[in-house]
Design an enzyme around this catalytic site. Structure first.
Site, short mmCIF file in Angstrom:
data_model
loop_
_atom_site.label_atom_id
_atom_site.label_comp_id
_atom_site.label_asym_id
_atom_site.label_seq_id
_atom_site.Cartn_x
_atom_site.Cartn_y
_atom_site.Cartn_z
N SER A 106 0.65 -1.08 -0.06
CA SER A 106 0.05 0.17 -0.02
C SER A 106 1.03 1.24 0.13
CB SER A 106 -0.94 0.08 1.24
OG SER A 106 -2.02 0.94 1.11
N HIS A 156 -7.81 -5.30 -0.94
CA HIS A 156 -6.54 -4.32 -0.61
C HIS A 156 -5.72 -4.96 0.79
CE1 HIS A 156 -3.49 -1.29 -1.16
NE2 HIS A 156 -3.70 -0.84 0.16
N ASP A 190 -8.59 -6.33 -5.19
CA ASP A 190 -8.08 -5.02 -4.76
C ASP A 190 -8.83 -3.73 -5.71
OD1 ASP A 190 -6.72 -2.76 -4.00
OD2 ASP A 190 -4.77 -3.39 -3.73
#
Length: 381
Positions: free
Chosen positions: A162, A364, A331
């Site tokens: 991320s 995610h 995601d």
């Protein structure tokens, strides 16, 4: 190139065998968008032992609301105690018997590193919104000075997911000769317009809270409602429709009910997924600073790996590391196709890049949940 950075020594405290915590302070840090910030303190933790050549270090970079506590030697299997616990430790992909592992709280954070809640030496009051705009590049350059302070001459690897993946990519581009291997996980060269949109709604929720007071709030008196709602929105972006259906469906709340951010009564009962979001919001308020959330989420938006170079290709062509790009099929914050395209572009430019895609319903957040798949993936690097 970065102007010369001055620094003062920090301290390192062993907290158990093979694990230490410390802080490191720079006198000043030149910022990507202009100006200087100083002093700058970074809080960090280390595991394992640095070899005599200073070449067996691994840097782990954390996500938006993470911190330096990526591993806990006393509770090595509990991901609730340390966010990447199952991947770090003896015999694991990030092997603390072989490597000296470092994780620092990012610049702008609120877990020991300098951020908006820190005292501005010029005014002797917290910076608040007078804190300067910071970028992922600034975070990485601050980390670079920390790594050098720890007498690391070369990084065997940089791993991050991320916003941590953005940092890992920046490391490979800004310091190509220092990084041997890099894992860019659930991140790409820039955030999509949809991702920026989600982040802006979250920020507006914080700033709409009267307790935010333009960023000037006393510790423990900040915009709890706004930050909680921001976290609720973020948690939706971290998951997927499939994972929410599997976990919550349309069930009524099955656990003790949490007070909603607004404390208003429920409208005709409460769904389990609503209770979950309220819990997540309440939990973040207990441990995170609202102004840090504003600054770090904006740094995520502003990140563009091509900034400062003539083109995206010019930036990516600098990568000398063996690079692993990991996407997640569910995601939608950093869609897998963008991660895959980035890996393909590095390969086309002559780089040694591999792409792996996790098959997961967890969206995610899969890089924080799919331990078996993550173990196999990281072993490819």
């Amino acid at each position: 190139m970065v102007a010369q950075i001055n620094y003062t020594k920090g301290f390192l405290t062993p907290i158990r065998e093979g694990q230490s915590t410390g802080t490191y302070t720079l006198d000043r840090l030149p910022l990507q968008r202009g100006g200087l910030l100083g002093p700058v303190t970074l809080a960090y933790e280390t595991w394992g032992t640095l070899n005599a050549l200073g070449t067996n270090a691994i840097l782990v970079t954390h996500a938006l609301t993470g911190d330096a506590h990526a591993h806990d030697s006393e509770h090595p299997d509990d991901a609730k105690i340390a966010w990447w616990n199952p991947l770090i430790g003896p015999g694991r992909p990030i092997d603390t018997d072989r490597y000296f592992v470092i994780c620092s709280n990012v610049l702008g954070g609120c877990s020991g590193s300098t951020g908006p809640a820190s005292v501005d030496p010029r005014t002797e009051h917290p910076y608040g919104m007078r804190f300067p705009i910071i970028t992922i590049h600034d975070m990485v350059r601050a980390q670079h000075t920390l790594v050098e302070h720890l007498e690391v001459r070369q990084l065997a690897a940089v791993y991050g997911g991320s916003i941590g993946g953005q940092q890992a990519l920046a490391w490979a581009v800004l310091y190509p000769e220092m990084v041997q291997r890099v894992a860019v996980i659930a991140a790409s060269g820039s955030l999509t317009a949809q991702g920026i949109a989600f982040n802006e709604v979250a920020r507006q929720a914080i700033m709409a809270d009267p307790q935010w007071n333009c960023g000037d709030y006393a510790p423990g008196r900040g915009p709890a409602t706004g930050l909680s709602i921001a976290r609720m929105l973020a948690m939706i972006t971290y998951q997927s429709e499939e994972s929410m259906e599997q976990r919550f469906g349309r069930h009524a709340a099955r656990r003790e009910e949490v007070v909603s951010p607004t404390a208003h009564p429920d409208l005709g009962g409460r769904f389990d997924v609503e209770n979950y979001l309220y819990h997540q919001g309440e939990s973040l308020v207990q441990r995170f600073d609202a102004n840090s959330y504003l600054y770090l989420s904006r740094a995520m938006d502003l990140f563009d790996i091509s900034e400062g170079f003539s083109s995206l290709d010019a930036a990516l062509a600098r990568i000398r590391s063996k690079a692993l790009f990991i996407g997640i099929n569910s995601d939608f914050l950093f869609p897998a196709r963008h991660v895959r395209t980035l890996a393909e572009r590095v390969r086309q430019l002559g780089g040694n890049a591999t792409y792996i895609e996790l098959a997961s319903p967890h969206g995610h957040d899969a890089f924080l949940k799919e331990w078996a798949q993550m173990t196999v993936a990281l072993q490819q690097l």
